[in-house]
Write a protein that holds these residues in place. Structure first.
Motif, PDB file in Angstrom:
ATOM      1  N   GLY A   1      34.176  48.816  37.408  1.00 54.68           N
ATOM      2  CA  GLY A   1      33.136  48.069  37.268  1.00 54.68           C
ATOM      3  C   GLY A   1      33.181  46.964  38.504  1.00 54.68           C
ATOM      4  O   GLY A   1      34.142  46.671  39.096  1.00 54.68           O
ATOM      5  N   ALA A   2      32.374  45.990  38.140  1.00 50.88           N
ATOM      6  CA  ALA A   2      32.371  44.911  39.026  1.00 50.88           C
ATOM      7  C   ALA A   2      33.296  43.746  38.859  1.00 50.88           C
ATOM      8  O   ALA A   2      33.353  43.524  37.481  1.00 50.88           O
ATOM      9  CB  ALA A   2      30.918  44.189  39.208  1.00 50.88           C
ATOM     10  N   MET A   3      34.100  43.197  39.689  1.00 49.39           N
ATOM     11  CA  MET A   3      34.981  42.199  39.477  1.00 49.39           C
ATOM     12  C   MET A   3      35.023  41.388  40.488  1.00 49.39           C
ATOM     13  O   MET A   3      35.034  41.575  41.597  1.00 49.39           O
ATOM     14  CB  MET A   3      36.237  42.721  38.822  1.00 49.39           C
ATOM     15  CG  MET A   3      36.919  43.756  40.047  1.00 49.39           C
ATOM     16  SD  MET A   3      38.349  44.467  39.276  1.00 49.39           S
ATOM     17  CE  MET A   3      37.231  45.832  38.222  1.00 49.39           C
TER      18      MET A   3
ATOM     19  N   VAL B   1      46.779  32.445  53.506  1.00 51.84           N
ATOM     20  CA  VAL B   1      46.362  32.315  52.166  1.00 51.84           C
ATOM     21  C   VAL B   1      46.088  31.119  51.490  1.00 51.84           C
ATOM     22  O   VAL B   1      46.628  30.117  51.492  1.00 51.84           O
ATOM     23  CB  VAL B   1      47.354  33.100  51.249  1.00 51.84           C
ATOM     24  CG1 VAL B   1      46.490  33.084  49.695  1.00 51.84           C
ATOM     25  CG2 VAL B   1      47.215  34.748  51.680  1.00 51.84           C
ATOM     26  N   LYS B   2      44.815  30.820  50.872  1.00 51.22           N
ATOM     27  CA  LYS B   2      44.446  29.450  50.389  1.00 51.22           C
ATOM     28  C   LYS B   2      44.159  29.634  48.928  1.00 51.22           C
ATOM     29  O   LYS B   2      43.646  30.587  48.438  1.00 51.22           O
ATOM     30  CB  LYS B   2      43.422  28.692  51.009  1.00 51.22           C
ATOM     31  CG  LYS B   2      43.758  28.587  52.253  1.00 51.22           C
ATOM     32  CD  LYS B   2      42.593  27.670  53.246  1.00 51.22           C
ATOM     33  CE  LYS B   2      41.271  28.462  53.184  1.00 51.22           C
ATOM     34  NZ  LYS B   2      41.320  30.043  53.960  1.00 51.22           N
ATOM     35  N   LEU B   3      44.338  28.474  47.935  1.00 46.02           N
ATOM     36  CA  LEU B   3      43.940  28.525  46.678  1.00 46.02           C
ATOM     37  C   LEU B   3      42.521  28.673  46.852  1.00 46.02           C
ATOM     38  O   LEU B   3      41.355  28.175  47.629  1.00 46.02           O
ATOM     39  CB  LEU B   3      44.313  27.415  46.005  1.00 46.02           C
ATOM     40  CG  LEU B   3      43.738  27.189  44.705  1.00 46.02           C
ATOM     41  CD1 LEU B   3      44.617  28.143  43.713  1.00 46.02           C
ATOM     42  CD2 LEU B   3      44.216  25.766  43.889  1.00 46.02           C
ATOM     43  N   GLY B   4      41.794  29.648  45.837  1.00 46.30           N
ATOM     44  CA  GLY B   4      40.526  29.969  45.935  1.00 46.30           C
ATOM     45  C   GLY B   4      40.083  31.019  46.641  1.00 46.30           C
ATOM     46  O   GLY B   4      38.743  31.480  46.542  1.00 46.30           O
ATOM     47  N   ASP B   5      40.716  31.861  47.444  1.00 43.61           N
ATOM     48  CA  ASP B   5      40.229  32.898  48.255  1.00 43.61           C
ATOM     49  C   ASP B   5      39.918  33.865  47.359  1.00 43.61           C
ATOM     50  O   ASP B   5      40.582  34.241  46.451  1.00 43.61           O
ATOM     51  CB  ASP B   5      41.454  33.253  49.104  1.00 43.61           C
ATOM     52  CG  ASP B   5      41.516  32.314  50.542  1.00 43.61           C
ATOM     53  OD1 ASP B   5      40.618  31.564  50.709  1.00 43.61           O
ATOM     54  OD2 ASP B   5      42.647  32.551  50.947  1.00 43.61           O
ATOM     55  N   ASN B   6      38.856  34.514  47.612  1.00 42.58           N
ATOM     56  CA  ASN B   6      38.225  35.636  46.444  1.00 42.58           C
ATOM     57  C   ASN B   6      37.235  36.552  47.232  1.00 42.58           C
ATOM     58  O   ASN B   6      36.846  36.128  48.132  1.00 42.58           O
ATOM     59  CB  ASN B   6      37.840  35.060  45.165  1.00 42.58           C
ATOM     60  CG  ASN B   6      36.394  34.241  45.441  1.00 42.58           C
ATOM     61  OD1 ASN B   6      35.217  34.855  45.298  1.00 42.58           O
ATOM     62  ND2 ASN B   6      36.684  33.179  45.663  1.00 42.58           N
ATOM     63  N   MET B   7      37.224  37.691  46.633  1.00 43.27           N
ATOM     64  CA  MET B   7      35.920  38.638  47.056  1.00 43.27           C
ATOM     65  C   MET B   7      35.571  39.398  45.855  1.00 43.27           C
ATOM     66  O   MET B   7      36.400  39.513  44.952  1.00 43.27           O
ATOM     67  CB  MET B   7      36.333  39.575  48.070  1.00 43.27           C
ATOM     68  CG  MET B   7      37.519  40.348  47.766  1.00 43.27           C
ATOM     69  SD  MET B   7      36.959  41.991  47.138  1.00 43.27           S
ATOM     70  CE  MET B   7      36.176  42.669  48.418  1.00 43.27           C
ATOM     71  N   ALA B   8      34.362  39.775  45.723  1.00 49.07           N
ATOM     72  CA  ALA B   8      33.529  40.406  44.598  1.00 49.07           C
ATOM     73  C   ALA B   8      33.377  42.042  45.098  1.00 49.07           C
ATOM     74  O   ALA B   8      32.975  42.303  46.220  1.00 49.07           O
ATOM     75  CB  ALA B   8      32.249  40.034  44.066  1.00 49.07           C
TER      76      ALA B   8
ATOM     77  N   PHE C   1      39.360  39.227  37.745  1.00 46.33           N
ATOM     78  CA  PHE C   1      38.635  38.624  36.635  1.00 46.33           C
ATOM     79  C   PHE C   1      37.194  39.236  36.638  1.00 46.33           C
ATOM     80  O   PHE C   1      36.340  39.420  37.558  1.00 46.33           O
ATOM     81  CB  PHE C   1      38.377  37.060  36.863  1.00 46.33           C
ATOM     82  CG  PHE C   1      39.606  36.413  36.896  1.00 46.33           C
ATOM     83  CD1 PHE C   1      40.112  35.780  35.407  1.00 46.33           C
ATOM     84  CD2 PHE C   1      40.253  35.904  37.884  1.00 46.33           C
ATOM     85  CE1 PHE C   1      41.134  35.052  35.329  1.00 46.33           C
ATOM     86  CE2 PHE C   1      41.485  35.333  37.866  1.00 46.33           C
ATOM     87  CZ  PHE C   1      41.842  34.809  36.534  1.00 46.33           C
ATOM     88  N   SER C   2      36.762  39.511  35.223  1.00 42.46           N
ATOM     89  CA  SER C   2      35.529  39.980  34.768  1.00 42.46           C
ATOM     90  C   SER C   2      35.376  40.445  33.450  1.00 42.46           C
ATOM     91  O   SER C   2      36.554  40.731  33.096  1.00 42.46           O
ATOM     92  CB  SER C   2      34.932  41.112  36.027  1.00 42.46           C
ATOM     93  OG  SER C   2      35.556  42.295  35.567  1.00 42.46           O
ATOM     94  N   ASP C   3      34.325  40.713  33.106  1.00 45.02           N
ATOM     95  CA  ASP C   3      34.394  41.329  31.641  1.00 45.02           C
ATOM     96  C   ASP C   3      34.858  42.772  31.703  1.00 45.02           C
ATOM     97  O   ASP C   3      35.614  43.329  30.708  1.00 45.02           O
ATOM     98  CB  ASP C   3      32.766  41.360  31.206  1.00 45.02           C
ATOM     99  CG  ASP C   3      32.437  40.009  30.722  1.00 45.02           C
ATOM    100  OD1 ASP C   3      32.998  39.107  30.503  1.00 45.02           O
ATOM    101  OD2 ASP C   3      31.214  39.834  30.696  1.00 45.02           O
ATOM    102  N   ASN C   4      34.636  43.322  32.949  1.00 43.07           N
ATOM    103  CA  ASN C   4      35.384  44.767  32.837  1.00 43.07           C
ATOM    104  C   ASN C   4      36.709  44.844  33.041  1.00 43.07           C
ATOM    105  O   ASN C   4      37.072  45.984  32.462  1.00 43.07           O
ATOM    106  CB  ASN C   4      34.718  45.322  34.269  1.00 43.07           C
ATOM    107  CG  ASN C   4      33.107  45.495  34.244  1.00 43.07           C
ATOM    108  OD1 ASN C   4      32.756  46.234  33.364  1.00 43.07           O
ATOM    109  ND2 ASN C   4      32.426  45.259  35.283  1.00 43.07           N
TER     110      ASN C   4
END
Length: 466
Positions: A426-428, A317-324, A444-447
């Motif tokens: 919703g998307a996030m 795991v690293k800082l900044g790992d993400n997926m949408a 994170f997201s508006d949803n």
């Protein structure tokens, strides 16, 4: 001595000794083969001498018979001269003729016997000059004897009786050719007998040496087998067990009894086994500690969160790992807890919050969701596989909250607990936030923000789940 074999520092010296013994064994084997070849050669020579002796005996017998026949021929001659009766004279003459036939027969048999003897006593290498001289003397004497016997036969058949008798008498003299031939044959016989005895003595000595060599080789083989057995038992076998133990440890099937007994040895093998056992204990303890740390780490970052990020190991795991992705998000918060908590101590409040999370959290995991974070007396959870899982989890949490209210009332804590639940799809973006030495999973997201506000509307509308 056995302890020396266990000493690995001395193993090169024992290996050198082993190599020396192998060389000695090879040399002994070679010498034994040479001894056997020599003995076979001596046996062949002995057999050849037996044939020589037999031929010489036959030749001597023929020469003796020739002497007897010549002597008989000479002895009967005076009787023939003195015979007055014609019939008696004829009979004596016939007897003389018969004697001459015997002499001729002896001479005829001597020749092939001499030829065979010369072949048996041939000395092409010139190793036996004395024997060669005797053979040549015998050959010369016999050849000259044949000439004299031929003259004797001619004198006899032509009626030259006086000349025949004179020649026959000369053959019986001590220095005659017949006596020389007989003497040469006898001396050759003595030489062959001496040579045979000498060869038999050499064969016996060679056989004795071969027996001693064979006994030495047997002892040497036993010694090599003994050294090999000691090396195998005291060094090779423990190393084989150690190798198997390493493979078992590598495959996760290692047992403490695999090397039982070897660690008590006071040599290098025992030290090696003890060091290996110590290493196994350290590595095993490190693995246990690593498993405990990993298990503790999963408490902070759920496995399903990493699966969503397609990360296999928490150490990656690293800082900044993400997926949408599109997924359902749930926010929940306790209603009515303030009134109930007024009658609790700070510790009771703390314990209640933990008990509440222990009771409602399984509903999320049981419906394929995972908790992203706790928010005071509330929580945020994600459901990657659809909103229906989130709704079912929300209903389960409501039932659990009602059961917990009844239990708290039974304990003497007045009030009613309600759970406000907000769900939205919703998307996030889901990933790791924080800094290099402190990470946290979040979404994170508006949803996500909208879902938090939807949960707050439960107060406005007096509902439990929107």
């Amino acid at each position: 001595m056995f302890k020396w074999f266990n000493n690995l520092k001395l193993q090169p010296k024992f290996l050198s000794l082993f190599a020396v013994l192998i060389i000695i064994f090879a040399a002994s084997t070679t010498l034994y083969i040479f001894q056997m070849i020599k003995m076979n050669s001596l046996l062949e020579e002995s057999e050849l001498n037996s044939n020589r002796a037999q031929t010489l005996s036959e030749l001597e017998s023929l020469l003796v018979e020739l002497v007897v026949d010549v002597n008989t021929y000479v002895a009967d001659a005076p009787a023939l001269d003195d015979a007055q009766d014609s019939e008696i004279a004829q009979g004596l003459s016939d007897m003389q003729n018969l004697n001459m036939s015997y002499i001729a027969g002896d001479t005829y048999q001597i020749k092939p016997a001499l030829i065979m003897l010369k072949a048996l006593l041939a000395d092409e290498q010139g190793s036996y000059p004395e024997r060669t001289t005797l053979v040549n003397d015998l050959d010369t004497s016999v050849n000259k004897l044949f000439t004299q016997i031929s003259k004797l036969s001619s004198h006899h058949f032509f009626g030259e009786t006086e000349e025949a008798i004179t020649l026959a008498n000369s053959l019986l003299e001590p220095d005659s050719l017949l006596m020389k031939a007989k003497d040469s044959a006898g001396r050759l016989h003595d030489w062959v007998d001496y040579a045979t005895d000498n060869i038999n003595d050499q064969a016996a000595s060679t056989q004795s040496d071969a027996i001693y060599l064979a006994a030495g080789m047997i002892l040497l083989v036993l010694g090599l087998a003994f050294i090999t057995a000691l090396a195998t038992t005291n060094v090779s076998q423990p190393l084989l067990y150690l190798t198997n133990a390493i493979f078992n440890f590598q495959s996760g099937t290692y047992r403490d009894d695999l090397l039982k007994g070897y660690e008590t040895r006071r040599d290098e093998v025992g030290q090696l086994i003890s060091a290996f056992n110590g290493m196994v204990e350290l590595i095993t303890e490190d693995i246990r500690q690593r498993d405990r740390i990993l298990k503790a780490a999963w408490r902070f970052i759920p496995k399903k969160h990493l699966e969503l990020l397609q990360i296999d190991n928490i150490t990656d795991v690293k800082l900044g790992d993400n997926m949408a992705a599109n997924m359902a998000v749930m926010f929940s918060d306790i209603r009515g807890f303030t009134t109930m908590s007024e009658g609790m101590t700070a510790q009771e409040n703390f314990d209640f919050i933990n008990e509440f999370f222990l009771r409602v959290s399984p509903a999320i995991e049981d419906h394929s969701g995972f908790i992203v974070k706790f928010l005071g007396d509330g929580m945020m959870a994600l459901f990657p596989y659809g909103v229906e899982y989130a709704v079912e989890a929300g209903l389960e949490k409501q039932r659990t909250t009602h059961d917990l209210t009844r239990e708290m009332n039974a304990r003497g804590h007045a009030g009613t607990l309600n759970l406000g639940v907000g769900i939205h799809v919703g998307a996030m973006t889901v990933g790791m936030i924080g800094e290099h030495d402190r990470l946290q999973g979040d979404a994170f997201s508006d949803n996500v923000n909208l879902t938090s506000r939807v949960e707050g509307l439960n107060k406005t509308f007096g509902t439990n789940m929107i």
